[in-house]
Write a protein that holds these residues in place. Structure first.
Motif, PDB file in Angstrom:
ATOM      1  N   ASP A  21       1.472  -1.331  -0.074  1.00 50.97           N
ATOM      2  CA  ASP A  21      -0.211  -0.010   0.304  1.00 50.97           C
ATOM      3  C   ASP A  21       0.837   1.789  -0.089  1.00 50.97           C
ATOM      4  O   ASP A  21       2.270   1.262   0.910  1.00 50.97           O
ATOM      5  CB  ASP A  21      -0.803  -0.691   1.161  1.00 50.97           C
ATOM      6  N   GLY A  22       0.397   2.017  -0.725  1.00 51.52           N
ATOM      7  CA  GLY A  22       1.183   3.935  -1.102  1.00 51.52           C
ATOM      8  C   GLY A  22       1.282   4.044   0.413  1.00 51.52           C
ATOM      9  O   GLY A  22       2.567   4.795   0.799  1.00 51.52           O
ATOM     10  N   ALA A  23       0.896   3.918   1.809  1.00 52.36           N
ATOM     11  CA  ALA A  23       0.693   4.704   2.900  1.00 52.36           C
ATOM     12  C   ALA A  23       1.889   4.193   3.802  1.00 52.36           C
ATOM     13  O   ALA A  23       2.592   4.688   4.171  1.00 52.36           O
ATOM     14  CB  ALA A  23      -0.780   4.405   3.165  1.00 52.36           C
ATOM     15  N   GLN A  24       2.338   3.132   3.130  1.00 50.52           N
ATOM     16  CA  GLN A  24       3.145   2.098   4.360  1.00 50.52           C
ATOM     17  C   GLN A  24       4.715   2.893   3.842  1.00 50.52           C
ATOM     18  O   GLN A  24       5.780   3.173   4.894  1.00 50.52           O
ATOM     19  CB  GLN A  24       3.979   0.503   3.318  1.00 50.52           C
ATOM     20  N   LEU A  25       4.904   3.729   2.433  1.00 51.92           N
ATOM     21  CA  LEU A  25       6.220   4.680   2.585  1.00 51.92           C
ATOM     22  C   LEU A  25       6.252   6.012   3.057  1.00 51.92           C
ATOM     23  O   LEU A  25       7.596   6.749   4.001  1.00 51.92           O
ATOM     24  CB  LEU A  25       5.507   5.352   1.264  1.00 51.92           C
ATOM     25  N   ASP A  69      -3.669  -4.181  -5.707  1.00 53.42           N
ATOM     26  CA  ASP A  69      -4.714  -3.385  -5.090  1.00 53.42           C
ATOM     27  C   ASP A  69      -4.792  -2.767  -4.116  1.00 53.42           C
ATOM     28  O   ASP A  69      -5.765  -2.117  -3.447  1.00 53.42           O
ATOM     29  CB  ASP A  69      -5.683  -5.372  -3.986  1.00 53.42           C
ATOM     30  N   GLY A  70      -3.469  -1.669  -4.319  1.00 51.94           N
ATOM     31  CA  GLY A  70      -3.271  -0.628  -3.063  1.00 51.94           C
ATOM     32  C   GLY A  70      -3.720  -0.069  -4.269  1.00 51.94           C
ATOM     33  O   GLY A  70      -3.384   0.816  -4.920  1.00 51.94           O
ATOM     34  N   GLU A  71      -2.751   1.519  -3.285  1.00 53.13           N
ATOM     35  CA  GLU A  71      -3.092   2.814  -4.052  1.00 53.13           C
ATOM     36  C   GLU A  71      -2.121   2.529  -5.577  1.00 53.13           C
ATOM     37  O   GLU A  71      -0.844   1.901  -4.800  1.00 53.13           O
ATOM     38  CB  GLU A  71      -2.507   3.954  -3.364  1.00 53.13           C
ATOM     39  N   ALA A  72      -1.972   3.173  -6.505  1.00 54.05           N
ATOM     40  CA  ALA A  72      -1.149   4.111  -7.405  1.00 54.05           C
ATOM     41  C   ALA A  72      -1.302   4.692  -8.316  1.00 54.05           C
ATOM     42  O   ALA A  72      -1.545   5.346  -7.591  1.00 54.05           O
ATOM     43  CB  ALA A  72      -0.588   2.390  -8.419  1.00 54.05           C
ATOM     44  N   GLY A  73      -1.741   4.821  -9.422  1.00 55.84           N
ATOM     45  CA  GLY A  73      -1.749   5.076 -11.086  1.00 55.84           C
ATOM     46  C   GLY A  73      -1.985   6.510 -10.189  1.00 55.84           C
ATOM     47  O   GLY A  73      -0.866   7.944 -10.271  1.00 55.84           O
ATOM     48  N   GLY A  74      -2.795   7.267  -9.646  1.00 63.97           N
ATOM     49  CA  GLY A  74      -2.960   8.226 -10.169  1.00 63.97           C
ATOM     50  C   GLY A  74      -2.876   9.237  -8.701  1.00 63.97           C
ATOM     51  O   GLY A  74      -2.438  10.142  -8.013  1.00 63.97           O
ATOM     52  N   ALA A  75      -2.174   8.286  -7.233  1.00 62.90           N
ATOM     53  CA  ALA A  75      -1.135   8.845  -6.347  1.00 62.90           C
ATOM     54  C   ALA A  75      -0.006   9.624  -6.756  1.00 62.90           C
ATOM     55  O   ALA A  75       1.544   9.786  -6.542  1.00 62.90           O
ATOM     56  CB  ALA A  75      -1.167   8.472  -5.216  1.00 62.90           C
ATOM     57  N   ALA A  76       0.177   8.082  -8.291  1.00 68.95           N
ATOM     58  CA  ALA A  76       1.874   8.580  -8.366  1.00 68.95           C
ATOM     59  C   ALA A  76       2.671  10.272  -8.369  1.00 68.95           C
ATOM     60  O   ALA A  76       3.882  10.225  -8.309  1.00 68.95           O
ATOM     61  CB  ALA A  76       2.257   8.266 -10.075  1.00 68.95           C
ATOM     62  N   PRO A  77       1.906  11.186  -9.184  1.00 64.74           N
ATOM     63  CA  PRO A  77       2.461  12.624  -9.162  1.00 64.74           C
ATOM     64  C   PRO A  77       2.632  13.139  -7.775  1.00 64.74           C
ATOM     65  O   PRO A  77       3.598  13.671  -6.861  1.00 64.74           O
ATOM     66  CB  PRO A  77       1.379  13.610  -9.656  1.00 64.74           C
TER      67      PRO A  77
END
Length: 193
Positions: A21-25, A69-77
């Motif tokens: 998940d992107g929130a792990q970062l 199934d985690g966050e990606a695409g739209g959150a890349a920028p």
């Protein structure tokens, strides 16, 4: 060759992160949006340790693989901005720390020179007034004390700023790193589960 002279990222060194998940970062207690959030201590340490091992003459690319199934695409920028902003802030902090070190160093040098001058004057004064082995020990003690007092300012100006400069350079490289977010395939589950 400087990083900005490298055409594209053909010669870039890559740091890869695999996340569920992107929130792990990010720091989970930080309420700000992605662009302004703090990186988690583990993520920062991982990125910095990898970057320290990379060639210094190459640009850096950070590739983040996020499970489908985690966050990606739209959150890349937002990931790119957040990572860039974080390391840019760290570089500014190192610049501020270096300025403070040199400011403290100038004050310490002034104090050290005054104490060194006083110790040398006392040693000279004793040599003019008192004779004998005990006087010689006292004279030499004042000379040694004077040079010991001046050592710390010398150390500040000669050595202490180098690690700060090295970290600032690394943080600047990471702030300008290209960040790519890819969707990784979700892990396969066993048949019949």
């Amino acid at each position: 060759m400087p990083d900005n002279a490298i055409p594209g990222l053909r010669n870039a060194s890559t740091i890869e992160l695999s996340l569920t998940d992107g929130a792990q970062l990010f720091n989970t207690l930080d309420p700000f949006p992605f662009r302004q959030r703090d990186l988690s201590a583990d993520a920062e340490q991982y990125i910095v340790e990898w970057a320290e091992e990379l060639p210094k003459d190459r640009a850096i690319e950070i590739v983040i693989d996020i499970q489908a199934d985690g966050e990606a695409g739209g959150a890349a920028p937002d990931f790119a901005a957040a990572i860039g902003n974080w390391f840019d802030g760290r570089a500014r902090s190192e610049t501020t720390a270096m300025r403070q070190l040199f400011r403290d160093g100038r004050l310490a040098l002034l104090i050290g020179l005054i104490v060194l001058s006083a110790c040398l004057f006392i040693a000279w004064w004793l040599s003019e007034r008192i004779e004998g082995p005990f006087a010689r020990v006292v004279q030499e003690s004042f000379v040694i004390i004077g040079w010991v007092v001046i050592w710390r300012p010398a150390e500040m100006f000669l050595y202490d700023w180098l690690p700060m400069l090295r970290r600032r350079t690394l943080y600047r490289r990471l702030a300008s790193a290209r960040v790519t977010v890819r969707k990784a395939p979700a892990p396969m589950t066993a048949a019949g589960s």
